[in-house]
Design a protein around this motif. Structure first.
Motif, short mmCIF file in Angstrom:
data_model
loop_
_atom_site.label_atom_id
_atom_site.label_comp_id
_atom_site.label_asym_id
_atom_site.label_seq_id
_atom_site.Cartn_x
_atom_site.Cartn_y
_atom_site.Cartn_z
N ALA A 3 -3.72 9.29 -8.05
CA ALA A 3 -3.37 10.23 -6.99
C ALA A 3 -2.62 11.43 -7.54
CB ALA A 3 -2.51 9.54 -5.93
N LEU A 4 -2.60 12.51 -6.76
CA LEU A 4 -1.76 13.65 -7.09
C LEU A 4 -0.30 13.23 -7.03
CD1 LEU A 4 -3.57 16.42 -5.01
CD2 LEU A 4 -3.70 16.06 -7.49
N PRO A 5 0.56 13.82 -7.87
CA PRO A 5 1.96 13.40 -7.89
C PRO A 5 2.63 13.45 -6.52
CG PRO A 5 1.49 14.83 -9.76
CD PRO A 5 0.27 14.84 -8.90
N GLU A 6 2.32 14.47 -5.72
CA GLU A 6 2.98 14.57 -4.42
C GLU A 6 2.49 13.52 -3.44
OE1 GLU A 6 -0.37 17.70 -4.60
OE2 GLU A 6 1.21 16.91 -5.91
N GLN A 7 1.35 12.88 -3.74
CA GLN A 7 0.83 11.84 -2.87
C GLN A 7 1.34 10.46 -3.25
OE1 GLN A 7 -0.97 12.18 -0.21
NE2 GLN A 7 -1.77 14.25 -0.32
N ALA A 8 1.64 10.25 -4.54
CA ALA A 8 2.01 8.92 -5.03
C ALA A 8 3.52 8.72 -4.90
CB ALA A 8 1.56 8.74 -6.47
N GLN A 36 0.85 -1.19 0.00
CA GLN A 36 0.00 0.00 0.00
C GLN A 36 0.88 1.24 0.00
OE1 GLN A 36 -3.49 0.47 -0.04
NE2 GLN A 36 -2.82 2.57 -0.34
N VAL A 37 0.67 2.11 -0.97
CA VAL A 37 1.41 3.36 -1.00
C VAL A 37 0.89 4.27 0.10
CG1 VAL A 37 1.93 5.41 -2.37
CG2 VAL A 37 1.88 3.17 -3.45
N VAL A 38 1.78 4.76 0.95
CA VAL A 38 1.39 5.56 2.11
C VAL A 38 1.20 7.01 1.68
CG1 VAL A 38 2.02 6.30 4.42
CG2 VAL A 38 2.71 4.04 3.60
N PRO A 39 0.01 7.59 1.85
CA PRO A 39 -0.19 9.00 1.47
C PRO A 39 0.44 9.92 2.50
CG PRO A 39 -2.19 8.12 2.44
CD PRO A 39 -1.22 6.98 2.38
N SER A 40 0.73 11.14 2.07
CA SER A 40 1.29 12.13 2.99
C SER A 40 0.19 12.89 3.73
CB SER A 40 2.17 13.13 2.22
OG SER A 40 1.41 13.78 1.21
N SER A 41 -1.07 12.59 3.42
CA SER A 41 -2.20 13.19 4.13
C SER A 41 -3.25 12.11 4.31
CB SER A 41 -2.77 14.38 3.34
OG SER A 41 -3.37 13.93 2.14
N SER A 42 -4.44 12.50 4.69
CA SER A 42 -5.50 11.51 4.92
C SER A 42 -6.16 11.05 3.64
CB SER A 42 -6.55 12.10 5.87
OG SER A 42 -7.10 13.28 5.30
N GLU A 43 -5.74 11.58 2.49
CA GLU A 43 -6.33 11.19 1.22
C GLU A 43 -5.97 9.74 0.88
OE1 GLU A 43 -8.40 12.99 -0.59
OE2 GLU A 43 -8.29 14.68 0.80
N TYR A 44 -6.91 9.04 0.22
CA TYR A 44 -6.64 7.68 -0.23
C TYR A 44 -5.84 7.73 -1.53
CZ TYR A 44 -7.43 3.11 -2.33
OH TYR A 44 -7.26 1.89 -2.95
N VAL A 45 -4.84 6.86 -1.65
CA VAL A 45 -3.99 6.83 -2.84
C VAL A 45 -4.23 5.51 -3.58
CG1 VAL A 45 -1.62 6.71 -3.67
CG2 VAL A 45 -2.22 8.31 -1.85
N GLU A 46 -4.63 5.62 -4.85
CA GLU A 46 -4.77 4.43 -5.69
C GLU A 46 -3.50 4.29 -6.53
OE1 GLU A 46 -7.62 2.34 -9.09
OE2 GLU A 46 -8.00 4.39 -8.44
N ALA A 47 -2.65 3.37 -6.13
CA ALA A 47 -1.39 3.15 -6.82
C ALA A 47 -1.06 1.66 -6.75
CB ALA A 47 -0.27 3.99 -6.21
N PRO A 48 -1.44 0.88 -7.78
CA PRO A 48 -1.12 -0.55 -7.76
C PRO A 48 0.37 -0.77 -7.54
CG PRO A 48 -2.63 -0.03 -9.54
CD PRO A 48 -2.19 1.28 -8.97
N CYS A 49 0.69 -1.70 -6.65
CA CYS A 49 2.08 -1.94 -6.27
C CYS A 49 2.22 -3.43 -5.97
CB CYS A 49 2.44 -1.08 -5.06
SG CYS A 49 4.13 -1.23 -4.53
N TYR A 50 2.74 -4.20 -6.93
CA TYR A 50 2.81 -5.65 -6.83
C TYR A 50 4.21 -6.11 -6.40
CZ TYR A 50 -1.63 -5.81 -9.34
OH TYR A 50 -2.94 -5.65 -9.71
#
Length: 1010
Positions: free
Chosen positions: A730-735, A693-707
């Motif tokens: 996600a926004l670039p700064e979140q992903a 799971q990609v950890v966001p820098s805020s409370s926003e949910y980040v959709e970033a597949p990571c296998y």
């Protein structure tokens, strides 16, 4: 290699050269003896004889060379106001319907008459106008005015402006003709059309001089209706032509009698130029360059003008950035120029060469090439059989065969180049087409078709493109829906006399046979398909030992349930599932899951090759590659998660190259082929074993597949762990993927195989006492996937197993018990400590409000035995003002197993809500006035009636309330709240709070006011 796309020299800015000098016409051919008004045979354009060429001042004339040898052969600028009393330009005639004159063209009625116009011009004061008041209009160049060199290449260009042209188009038609004005045998007309309302647009056609009996160039200016345009395009024998709306291409088609009834087109600066013949390729076979080779361009030129040519060479990468540029001199006449190109990244490149003569552009040419790392673990001959028998590298070879290419057609002249391109790009499987010829075709044609295929099969066998070499039988398409499948599957179709000689000749070297390129038909039921396959395999087996029959299939159809075919060494049929471009990589994953789940019979799944759709040329190369990579990774993940054998799910590209139409055809590889080469190195010998799971820098949910990719059972030691990830939304700064390297060196590998070190986070982020080993790596994610090599697979699997359970955080005022869950894949006990960082003690909510979270304990020590799952409990509560929706729980873990692994940050998402009630909120402008309507929708998903109170909080407005009583299970209730002055609320958020009567449960939702 691509032949030239020429650009004739631009018209001098100083204006037009004009002369009143009357020159003597020198008669140089027998065709020039014909009358100036002689008519051609019915249906062909009339052309009187050679006109004079004294259209330039004496002091501006070129050295005495044959007229056909000039760079600019003729220019028609229509500046004839003082010299031509007739309405028709010199050297041109109207091409309208004239039965008495031998021209039958009823679609070009006589009331449409081209004429000189001195009120409209691109430059100067003259142009020629073609009006169309129903029907089409034509202006023909007289025969013999433009002599040509046999074998010379030419362009005809013009400036065109239209008015009132809605359905039709204005354009140019040009063709080579012989001394008698008849089209040269084997040549085809070149056409190009334009619509450019109220502005001048350039238009051009090119003519390749492949005929030896060409004497003149026939040129026709046209304003045509839709039907005539379609007919002219058909005469061009499949040449791509387009209607251009300014710079934007479109291809409208009118049906029935619809026509433009008041349309006009103006033509100016009609220019005939001779082009150098340019052929561009690389020295590497198939335009695939393998390290340590140096990409070297070969530019062959033939120019009949005798001018000195100069070349501007530019090489662009997949982001359209110029990575190499050079200027080179080329000799006159016929020459071959070599240009070594320096590139330092693997990938796909496009080379463009602009050719200039006397600082004027006279042509351009492009080609593409791949710069790749040589394929590894590629076995041939006896070594291949040994490795497939079960050595430690056998899994690599087996997995590489999962990456195939479907060859849909092989253009004449490039047969010998397809094999080297496939071999050098490391393709694991190839499907080659063979068009079945009716048995009554001449024997010589039959032998030629089979000989071409035989040579290609022999070439590919040298590289051991494996038992996966498939022969696709096409042709005998006269059958009804289903094409080749119906014809071959039907014993009474008469196709087998054409099939049996092919099986007899190639059956010993080819085991896999695909039946046609189109699915057998949606109406074919599963039972009848099984029966037809049984019958076909039985008949095939009499000529081919253990055949595998390929069945084309559409990915959006229900998967067939095919059992193993008795008496066959295969597992039954092999299906080729053609993915569509709709839905992208998510749709590819769904298609793969549906195939595995719905086609399964017991433990058996019919094997399938998923054919990716051709790249979308309307998007950037980067977007094309990103989409193809994501589709491949998702399907690989499906196969891994379902435990499929390598041969059960394969991947294929469809015709990943283009073919030139030059005198010496060439193939230009597409960027997807370079991706295919790298995916073999990244995925072969690996399986997807989990997700991070990609950890966001805020409370926003980040959709970033990571296998997480781990070595497959039996993989050699050099196959380590890896991760593949990309940003979905996600926004670039979140992903930003943050992970623990596990003590090793982490490298980022792009889609073409280029490596770079992964950047590490600053120590301050984890505390000044953090060691170098505990510093995490930070990898920004974009829409384009990246591979992270060198990860500790066991550590990645443990981190990937991190989650918080239960996933629903009940929106009630009580304390809730949850647990951090971790799976320990190590062979030893894992010890560690967890710190719950977010939600913090105080979190911001809607409209700047703050809410307080209570989590106990926030710091927890734990132990998890080897090969087991651990649960780390904690209790959470929060204030009632917290808004419902996804909540990110961020945890720092410090782990030690066989050695200390330092600290890493992880994230899991919980849904704050209720099991039995849902609340949705929206805001919209009122239908009248400046008001705003806030709408709250409540859905009862429980099993008993529910009653709720609704409260609406809008900034600066009094609170509004509503009640919903006894909402039945499954029912929906909607309440609307109106605000008269919406201007004060625009851009702000309005909060709706729903409190369930009797339970104390509360849901809060907000909406932004538009």
């Amino acid at each position: 290699m691509v032949t030239h796309t020429a650009r004739p020299p631009a018209r001098p800015a100083a204006g037009r050269c004009y002369s009143l000098v009357v020159a003597m016409v020198v008669i140089v051919t027998l065709g020039a003896l014909r009358s100036a008004k002689a008519m051609e045979p019915a249906g062909a354009p009339p052309s009187p004889p050679v006109g004079d060429s004294a259209s330039q001042p004496e002091n501006a004339r070129e050295p005495r060379r044959p007229e056909a040898a000039r760079r600019v052969v003729r220019v028609f600028d229509f500046e004839e106001k003082q010299t031509n009393p007739t309405p028709v330009p010199r050297f041109w005639v109207r091409g309208q319907h004239d039965p008495e004159g031998g021209r039958s063209r009823p679609e070009f009625p006589n009331w449409n008459r081209a004429l000189l116009d001195f009120s409209v011009a691109r430059a100067g004061e003259g142009s020629v106008q073609l009006p169309a008041r129903g029907g089409s209009t034509s202006l023909l160049l007289e025969r013999g005015v433009v002599p040509v060199f046999p074998g010379g290449d030419y362009s005809v260009s013009a400036s065109v402006m239209t008015r009132g042209v809605v359905l039709g188009a204005a354009g140019i038609r040009a063709q080579l003709v012989d001394l008698n004005g008849m089209p040269v045998q084997g040549s085809r007309p070149s056409v190009s059309f334009v619509r450019s309302e109220g502005r001048w647009t350039s238009i051009q056609v090119s003519i390749l001089g492949s005929a030896t009996d060409a004497a003149f160039l026939s040129v026709e200016l046209l304003l045509v209706q839709p039907r005539e345009r379609a007919e002219l395009e058909s005469l061009a024998a499949g040449r791509a032509s387009s209607v251009v709306d300014g710079d934007r291409a479109s291809t409208p088609r009118a049906t029935g009698p619809a026509q433009d009834l008041n349309a006009m087109a103006w033509f100016d600066d009609v220019r005939v130029a001779q082009l150098p013949r340019i052929e561009l390729s690389t020295e590497s076979p198939g335009n695939v360059v393998l390290v340590p080779e140096v990409p070297t361009l070969q530019l062959g030129m033939r120019d009949l003008t005798g001018q000195q040519l100069s070349l501007k060479v530019r090489v662009r990468d997949w982001d359209n950035r110029i990575v190499y540029e050079d200027h080179v001199k080329a000799g006159a006449g016929t020459s071959m120029t070599r240009v070594p190109v320096r590139v330092n990244q693997f990938g796909w490149y496009q080379a463009d060469v602009d050719v200039h003569a006397d600082d004027e552009p006279v042509g351009s040419v492009s080609t593409t090439f791949l710069y790749l790392q040589a394929a590894r673990a590629r076995a041939t001959g006896r070594d291949s059989r040994v490795e497939r028998a079960g050595t430690r590298r056998g899994i690599l070879v087996s997995d590489r065969t999962r990456f195939g290419v479907i060859v849909e057609s092989i253009a004449p002249g490039v047969e010998s180049r397809v094999g080297p391109m496939l071999i050098r790009s490391g393709v694991g499987e190839a499907s080659l087409p063979l068009s079945l010829l009716p048995s009554d075709e001449p024997a010589e044609r039959q032998r030629e078709a089979l000989a071409t295929l035989r040579s290609l099969l022999d070439e590919l066998s040298l590289a051991d493109i494996p038992a996966g070499l498939t022969l696709t039988l096409r042709g005998v398409e006269s059958a009804s829906q289903g094409g080749s499948w119906n014809a071959i599957a039907d014993p009474a179709s008469g196709a087998w006399p054409s099939i049996e000689p092919v099986l007899d000749r190639f059956g010993q070297s080819v085991q896999r046979w695909q039946i046609g390129s189109e699915p057998p038909g949606a109406a074919l039921g599963r039972t009848s398909l099984q029966q037809e396959l049984d019958r076909l395999v039985g008949r095939w087996s009499s000529l081919v030992p253990g055949p595998v029959l390929g069945v084309p299939w559409r990915a959006d159809w229900l998967p067939p349930q095919i059992a193993a075919v008795p008496g066959s060494s295969s597992d039954g049929a092999h299906f080729i599932s053609f993915l569509g471009s709709e839905g992208g990589w998510e749709a590819a994953r769904v298609a793969g899951q549906q195939w595995v789940d719905d086609a399964r019979i017991g433990a058996s799944v019919p094997s399938a090759t998923f054919a990716l759709p051709p790249g979308d040329t309307s998007t950037s190369v980067r977007a094309r590659i990103a989409e193809a990579c994501k589709r491949a990774v998702e399907l690989w993940a499906v196969a891994s998660e379902r435990g499929l054998a390598p041969e059960s799910l394969k991947l294929a590209l469809r015709q990943p190259w283009t073919t030139t139409s030059a005198s010496r055809p060439w193939i230009n590889p597409e960027p997807e082929l370079a991706l295919w080469r790298n995916l073999q190195d990244r995925l072969a010998g690996r399986r997807v074993v989990g997700r991070l799971q990609v950890v966001p820098s805020s409370s926003e949910y980040v959709e970033a597949p990571c296998y997480i990719l781990a070595p497959a059972p039996g993989a050699p030691p050099e196959v380590g762990g890896a991760i593949v990830a990309w940003n979905a939304s996600a926004l670039p700064e979140q992903a930003i993927l943050r992970t623990q390297p596990g003590g090793g060196t982490i490298e980022i590998v792009d889609v073409f195989g280029n490596r770079r070190p992964a950047p590490r986070a600053m120590k301050q982020e984890l505390g000044d006492d953090a060691s170098d080993e505990s510093r995490i790596v930070e990898i920004p994610l974009s829409d384009t996937p990246v591979f992270i090599e060198g990860v500790d697979t066991d550590l990645a699997r443990m981190l990937g197993s991190f989650r918080v359970e239960p996933t629903l955080l009940q929106a009630t005022g009580t304390k809730h018990e949850h647990a951090i869950v971790l799976e320990n894949p190590f062979d030893s006990t894992v010890e560690g400590q967890a710190w719950i960082l977010r939600p913090g003690v105080i979190e911001q909510s809607v409209n700047g409000l703050s809410t307080r979270w209570r989590i106990a304990p926030r710091s927890i020590r734990f132990q998890i035995p080897a090969k087991s799952t651990g649960r780390i409990p904690f209790v959470v509560s929060f204030e009632g003002s917290e808004e419902a929706g996804p909540k990110s729980f961020v945890v720092d873990l410090e782990l030690a197993a066989d050695r200390p692994y330092g600290r890493v940050r992880l994230s899991s998402t919980l849904e704050l809500g209720l099991e039995h009630l849902r609340l949705e909120v929206s805001a919209r402008p009122a239908e009248e006035g400046e008001g705003i309507i806030v709408e709250a929708m409540v859905l009862n998903t429980g099993s008993t009636p529910a009653s709720v109170n609704l409260s609406v909080f809008a900034p600066g407005e009094p609170r509004q309330r509503a009640r919903i009583s006894e909402l039945a299970p499954g029912d929906i209730a909607i309440r609307r709240f109106a605000y008269a002055d919406g201007s004060k609320l625009r851009g702000q958020r309005v909060l709706v709070s729903m409190a369930e009567i009797g339970t104390g449960a509360r849901l809060n939702r907000s909406a932004s006011v538009p």
